[in-house]
Design an enzyme around this catalytic site. Structure first.
Site, PDB file in Angstrom:
ATOM      1  N   HIS A   1      70.726 108.029  -7.052  1.00  0.00           N
ATOM      2  CA  HIS A   1      71.874 108.486  -7.343  1.00  0.00           C
ATOM      3  C   HIS A   1      73.008 108.634  -6.237  1.00  0.00           C
ATOM      4  O   HIS A   1      74.221 108.284  -6.853  1.00  0.00           O
ATOM      5  CB  HIS A   1      71.372 109.878  -8.068  1.00  0.00           C
ATOM      6  CG  HIS A   1      72.695 110.970  -8.729  1.00  0.00           C
ATOM      7  ND1 HIS A   1      73.545 110.720  -9.745  1.00  0.00           N
ATOM      8  CD2 HIS A   1      72.845 112.281  -8.221  1.00  0.00           C
ATOM      9  CE1 HIS A   1      74.088 110.969  -9.893  1.00  0.00           C
ATOM     10  NE2 HIS A   1      74.303 112.242  -8.917  1.00  0.00           N
TER      11      HIS A   1
ATOM     12  N   HIS B   1      77.077 115.642  -3.489  1.00  0.00           N
ATOM     13  CA  HIS B   1      77.001 115.793  -3.261  1.00  0.00           C
ATOM     14  C   HIS B   1      75.558 116.692  -4.263  1.00  0.00           C
ATOM     15  O   HIS B   1      76.040 117.989  -4.803  1.00  0.00           O
ATOM     16  CB  HIS B   1      78.275 115.822  -4.993  1.00  0.00           C
ATOM     17  CG  HIS B   1      77.273 114.560  -5.963  1.00  0.00           C
ATOM     18  ND1 HIS B   1      76.938 113.425  -4.968  1.00  0.00           N
ATOM     19  CD2 HIS B   1      77.080 115.026  -7.199  1.00  0.00           C
ATOM     20  CE1 HIS B   1      76.134 112.622  -6.361  1.00  0.00           C
ATOM     21  NE2 HIS B   1      76.434 113.800  -7.392  1.00  0.00           N
ATOM     22  N   ASP B   2      74.800 115.872  -4.202  1.00  0.00           N
ATOM     23  CA  ASP B   2      73.370 116.472  -5.205  1.00  0.00           C
ATOM     24  C   ASP B   2      72.439 116.558  -3.845  1.00  0.00           C
ATOM     25  O   ASP B   2      71.654 116.852  -4.024  1.00  0.00           O
ATOM     26  CB  ASP B   2      73.180 115.819  -5.460  1.00  0.00           C
ATOM     27  CG  ASP B   2      73.842 116.146  -7.528  1.00  0.00           C
ATOM     28  OD1 ASP B   2      73.966 117.408  -6.840  1.00  0.00           O
ATOM     29  OD2 ASP B   2      73.940 115.486  -8.438  1.00  0.00           O
TER      30      ASP B   2
ATOM     31  N   HIS C   1      68.147 112.826  -9.336  1.00  0.00           N
ATOM     32  CA  HIS C   1      68.939 113.111  -8.666  1.00  0.00           C
ATOM     33  C   HIS C   1      68.505 113.217  -6.952  1.00  0.00           C
ATOM     34  O   HIS C   1      67.987 113.918  -6.338  1.00  0.00           O
ATOM     35  CB  HIS C   1      68.940 115.013  -8.159  1.00  0.00           C
ATOM     36  CG  HIS C   1      69.961 115.090  -8.939  1.00  0.00           C
ATOM     37  ND1 HIS C   1      69.643 116.273 -10.533  1.00  0.00           N
ATOM     38  CD2 HIS C   1      71.518 115.731 -10.017  1.00  0.00           C
ATOM     39  CE1 HIS C   1      70.517 116.244 -11.715  1.00  0.00           C
ATOM     40  NE2 HIS C   1      71.097 115.923 -10.946  1.00  0.00           N
TER      41      HIS C   1
END
Length: 244
Positions: free
Chosen positions: A53, A87-88, A49
């Protein structure tokens, strides 16, 4: 591999190439600063992550969107791409189950979708930051929709919710099967009705689910066979002959 081209560079090429930066009259330097701050939220010590990514998910989302009918407005595309990018954000190598079982502070703050709510909060902090935020550049009429879409997309990345969303997608496909042959639809396959905004939102959410199911399958397919703990060097597994 990115060939030394970081998240900021990859992301700006996509956002700017789609005309999203200029569509909202966001200064290029400000938007690049926003992307740089998002990149800093991804730890270089996190092997998966990480910023690469995030750039990968953004690139995949961009490619998939370009393969779909042109049903996304500028604000919808902006929300989709920013959700893919952030999103991460801030991921610290623990999952939701661990956070809940260990009674982590975040689990107390967010009883459901712990990490996803955490990521979403960090993204919104940057989007509203006085120095790099872009919220002030969005039209007031689009702001509520932008927030709702961004929230729905990032929260949809909670893997425990995927089967429910996937069943919703299957149900939606069944309900809309053959819609192109119905009355009032154009030949380009784009549904045009009074509920067009709701229909677009459902498509965006379902798109997010499909994207993550594809990436999940890719991850599983790329996993290497694990060597059992305590195995001696050169262990080749049960029933396999060592290479000569």
């Amino acid at each position: 591999e990115s060939g030394g081209y970081g998240l900021k560079g990859i992301a700006f090429e996509i956002f700017h190439g789609e005309g999203l930066v200029d569509a909202f009259a966001i200064p290029h330097a400000r938007f690049k600063s926003l992307l740089a701050r998002i990149e800093l939220l991804y730890s270089v010590e996190n092997p998966y992550h990480c910023a690469l990514h995030a750039a990968d998910v953004l690139s995949a989302s961009h490619c998939l969107r370009k393969a779909l009918p042109d049903v996304f407005s500028a604000v919808e595309t902006l929300a989709l791409y920013l959700a893919a990018l952030g999103h991460d954000a801030g991921h610290f190598r623990l999952n939701n189950a661990f956070l809940k079982n260990s009674k982590h502070t975040l689990a107390k703050k967010y009883p459901e979708s712990v990490l996803e709510n955490f990521h979403l909060g960090l993204v919104f902090e940057l989007l509203e930051d006085p120095d790099v935020g872009i919220v002030p550049f969005l039209p007031a009429t689009d702001l509520a929709r932008f927030r709702a879409l961004l929230s729905a997309l990032i929260l949809a990345t909670d893997m425990s919710k995927h089967m429910g969303l996937f069943k919703e997608l299957q149900r939606w496909v069944g309900e809309n099967d053959g819609a192109r042959d119905g009355d009032g639809d154009d030949d380009d396959g784009v549904v045009r009705s009074d509920d067009d905004a709701r229909e677009r939102e459902r498509r965006v959410r379902h798109f997010a689910v499909v994207r993550h199911l594809i990436r999940r399958r890719r991850r599983r397919g790329g996993r290497r066979r694990r060597v059992p703990r305590g195995a001696a060097p050169g262990h080749v597994g049960v029933g396999r002959r060592p290479r000569r």
